[in-house]
Design a protein around this motif. Sequence first.
Motif, PDB file in Angstrom:
ATOM      1  N   ARG A  10       0.827  -1.215   0.000  1.00  0.00           N
ATOM      2  CA  ARG A  10       0.000   0.000   0.000  1.00  0.00           C
ATOM      3  C   ARG A  10       0.857   1.260   0.000  1.00  0.00           C
ATOM      4  O   ARG A  10       0.526   2.233  -0.669  1.00  0.00           O
ATOM      5  CB  ARG A  10      -0.923  -0.003   1.207  1.00  0.00           C
ATOM      6  CG  ARG A  10      -1.958  -1.096   1.115  1.00  0.00           C
ATOM      7  CD  ARG A  10      -2.841  -1.135   2.323  1.00  0.00           C
ATOM      8  NE  ARG A  10      -3.669  -2.334   2.278  1.00  0.00           N
ATOM      9  CZ  ARG A  10      -4.866  -2.400   2.794  1.00  0.00           C
ATOM     10  NH1 ARG A  10      -5.382  -1.362   3.410  1.00  0.00           N
ATOM     11  NH2 ARG A  10      -5.546  -3.519   2.712  1.00  0.00           N
ATOM     12  N   GLY A  11       1.942   1.246   0.746  1.00  0.00           N
ATOM     13  CA  GLY A  11       2.795   2.430   0.840  1.00  0.00           C
ATOM     14  C   GLY A  11       3.539   2.741  -0.440  1.00  0.00           C
ATOM     15  O   GLY A  11       3.723   3.899  -0.806  1.00  0.00           O
ATOM     16  N   CYS A  12       3.964   1.692  -1.141  1.00  0.00           N
ATOM     17  CA  CYS A  12       4.720   1.887  -2.382  1.00  0.00           C
ATOM     18  C   CYS A  12       3.835   1.793  -3.618  1.00  0.00           C
ATOM     19  O   CYS A  12       4.321   1.954  -4.736  1.00  0.00           O
ATOM     20  CB  CYS A  12       5.844   0.855  -2.479  1.00  0.00           C
ATOM     21  SG  CYS A  12       7.057   0.981  -1.162  1.00  0.00           S
ATOM     22  N   GLY A  13       2.562   1.491  -3.418  1.00  0.00           N
ATOM     23  CA  GLY A  13       1.656   1.373  -4.552  1.00  0.00           C
ATOM     24  C   GLY A  13       1.990   0.209  -5.460  1.00  0.00           C
ATOM     25  O   GLY A  13       1.802   0.287  -6.669  1.00  0.00           O
ATOM     26  N   LEU A  14       2.482  -0.879  -4.893  1.00  0.00           N
ATOM     27  CA  LEU A  14       2.861  -2.040  -5.687  1.00  0.00           C
ATOM     28  C   LEU A  14       1.619  -2.787  -6.170  1.00  0.00           C
ATOM     29  O   LEU A  14       0.616  -2.862  -5.455  1.00  0.00           O
ATOM     30  CB  LEU A  14       3.729  -2.980  -4.853  1.00  0.00           C
ATOM     31  CG  LEU A  14       5.063  -2.408  -4.371  1.00  0.00           C
ATOM     32  CD1 LEU A  14       5.745  -3.389  -3.433  1.00  0.00           C
ATOM     33  CD2 LEU A  14       5.959  -2.101  -5.551  1.00  0.00           C
ATOM     34  N   PRO A  15       1.680  -3.353  -7.369  1.00  0.00           N
ATOM     35  CA  PRO A  15       0.516  -4.094  -7.884  1.00  0.00           C
ATOM     36  C   PRO A  15       0.441  -5.525  -7.359  1.00  0.00           C
ATOM     37  O   PRO A  15      -0.320  -6.334  -7.865  1.00  0.00           O
ATOM     38  CB  PRO A  15       0.754  -4.079  -9.401  1.00  0.00           C
ATOM     39  CG  PRO A  15       2.231  -4.053  -9.532  1.00  0.00           C
ATOM     40  CD  PRO A  15       2.725  -3.215  -8.369  1.00  0.00           C
ATOM     41  N   ILE A  16       1.243  -5.852  -6.354  1.00  0.00           N
ATOM     42  CA  ILE A  16       1.269  -7.191  -5.771  1.00  0.00           C
ATOM     43  C   ILE A  16       0.562  -7.137  -4.428  1.00  0.00           C
ATOM     44  O   ILE A  16       0.823  -6.232  -3.634  1.00  0.00           O
ATOM     45  CB  ILE A  16       2.733  -7.664  -5.585  1.00  0.00           C
ATOM     46  CG1 ILE A  16       3.467  -7.645  -6.925  1.00  0.00           C
ATOM     47  CG2 ILE A  16       2.781  -9.050  -4.966  1.00  0.00           C
ATOM     48  CD1 ILE A  16       4.956  -7.855  -6.803  1.00  0.00           C
ATOM     49  N   PRO A  17      -0.327  -8.089  -4.133  1.00  0.00           N
ATOM     50  CA  PRO A  17      -1.007  -8.083  -2.837  1.00  0.00           C
ATOM     51  C   PRO A  17      -0.017  -8.194  -1.680  1.00  0.00           C
ATOM     52  O   PRO A  17       1.016  -8.863  -1.778  1.00  0.00           O
ATOM     53  CB  PRO A  17      -1.911  -9.316  -2.892  1.00  0.00           C
ATOM     54  CG  PRO A  17      -2.065  -9.628  -4.336  1.00  0.00           C
ATOM     55  CD  PRO A  17      -0.802  -9.167  -4.997  1.00  0.00           C
ATOM     56  N   GLY A  18      -0.347  -7.549  -0.577  1.00  0.00           N
ATOM     57  CA  GLY A  18       0.523  -7.537   0.586  1.00  0.00           C
ATOM     58  C   GLY A  18       0.773  -8.906   1.168  1.00  0.00           C
ATOM     59  O   GLY A  18       1.875  -9.189   1.649  1.00  0.00           O
ATOM     60  N   ASN A  19      -0.233  -9.791   1.109  1.00  0.00           N
ATOM     61  CA  ASN A  19      -0.004 -11.125   1.656  1.00  0.00           C
ATOM     62  C   ASN A  19       0.989 -11.919   0.806  1.00  0.00           C
ATOM     63  O   ASN A  19       1.742 -12.742   1.334  1.00  0.00           O
ATOM     64  CB  ASN A  19      -1.317 -11.882   1.837  1.00  0.00           C
ATOM     65  CG  ASN A  19      -2.114 -11.995   0.563  1.00  0.00           C
ATOM     66  OD1 ASN A  19      -1.795 -11.382  -0.447  1.00  0.00           O
ATOM     67  ND2 ASN A  19      -3.166 -12.770   0.618  1.00  0.00           N
ATOM     68  N   VAL A  20       1.040 -11.660  -0.486  1.00  0.00           N
ATOM     69  CA  VAL A  20       2.027 -12.325  -1.345  1.00  0.00           C
ATOM     70  C   VAL A  20       3.430 -11.803  -1.023  1.00  0.00           C
ATOM     71  O   VAL A  20       4.389 -12.573  -0.947  1.00  0.00           O
ATOM     72  CB  VAL A  20       1.680 -12.121  -2.834  1.00  0.00           C
ATOM     73  CG1 VAL A  20       2.772 -12.666  -3.731  1.00  0.00           C
ATOM     74  CG2 VAL A  20       0.345 -12.764  -3.159  1.00  0.00           C
ATOM     75  N   ILE A  21       3.545 -10.505  -0.811  1.00  0.00           N
ATOM     76  CA  ILE A  21       4.835  -9.930  -0.417  1.00  0.00           C
ATOM     77  C   ILE A  21       5.258 -10.499   0.932  1.00  0.00           C
ATOM     78  O   ILE A  21       6.429 -10.847   1.141  1.00  0.00           O
ATOM     79  CB  ILE A  21       4.760  -8.392  -0.382  1.00  0.00           C
ATOM     80  CG1 ILE A  21       4.514  -7.840  -1.792  1.00  0.00           C
ATOM     81  CG2 ILE A  21       6.030  -7.789   0.215  1.00  0.00           C
ATOM     82  CD1 ILE A  21       4.235  -6.357  -1.832  1.00  0.00           C
ATOM     83  N   GLY A  22       4.304 -10.620   1.861  1.00  0.00           N
ATOM     84  CA  GLY A  22       4.593 -11.196   3.164  1.00  0.00           C
ATOM     85  C   GLY A  22       5.090 -12.628   3.061  1.00  0.00           C
ATOM     86  O   GLY A  22       6.017 -13.033   3.771  1.00  0.00           O
ATOM     87  N   MET A  23       4.502 -13.421   2.157  1.00  0.00           N
ATOM     88  CA  MET A  23       4.964 -14.797   1.959  1.00  0.00           C
ATOM     89  C   MET A  23       6.372 -14.816   1.367  1.00  0.00           C
ATOM     90  O   MET A  23       7.186 -15.673   1.710  1.00  0.00           O
ATOM     91  CB  MET A  23       4.002 -15.562   1.050  1.00  0.00           C
ATOM     92  CG  MET A  23       2.669 -15.868   1.705  1.00  0.00           C
ATOM     93  SD  MET A  23       2.803 -16.886   3.177  1.00  0.00           S
ATOM     94  CE  MET A  23       3.249 -18.437   2.442  1.00  0.00           C
ATOM     95  N   GLY A  24       6.649 -13.867   0.480  1.00  0.00           N
ATOM     96  CA  GLY A  24       8.009 -13.759  -0.052  1.00  0.00           C
ATOM     97  C   GLY A  24       9.005 -13.407   1.036  1.00  0.00           C
ATOM     98  O   GLY A  24      10.109 -13.955   1.086  1.00  0.00           O
TER      99      GLY A  24
END
Length: 110
Positions: free
Chosen positions: A13-27
């Motif tokens: 949300r802060g960087c406006g990334l087109p990837i869901p936060g939960n996917v980033i969290g899993m990464g």
Amino acid sequence: MLLLQFIGELLARGCGLPIPGNVIGMGLLLVALAQGWIQVDWIRDAADLLLSHLALLFIPAGVGVMVYFDLLRREWFAITVALVVSSFAVMAVTGWVETWLDRREHRRAD
């Protein structure tokens, strides 16, 4: 684990990334496990719980299919082609990666 998901949500949300936060969290969880910052034993119980109830996670997808049934009926051919082509692409890439890893392992053994 929840902290990593929270950080992923903040990044998305802060960087406006087109990837869901939960996917980033899993990464982030994958990186933390690979680096040894988090031990597998620390998350084993939570992972076992999620895996034992994995079928429940498919309910939203099933509802989505029912909601868009008219669209699926109209576009069935394109969807079928995309599924078949992507399945073969995944099998080809998986075979290529396995062959590459096998050759790499044999080089290290020699």
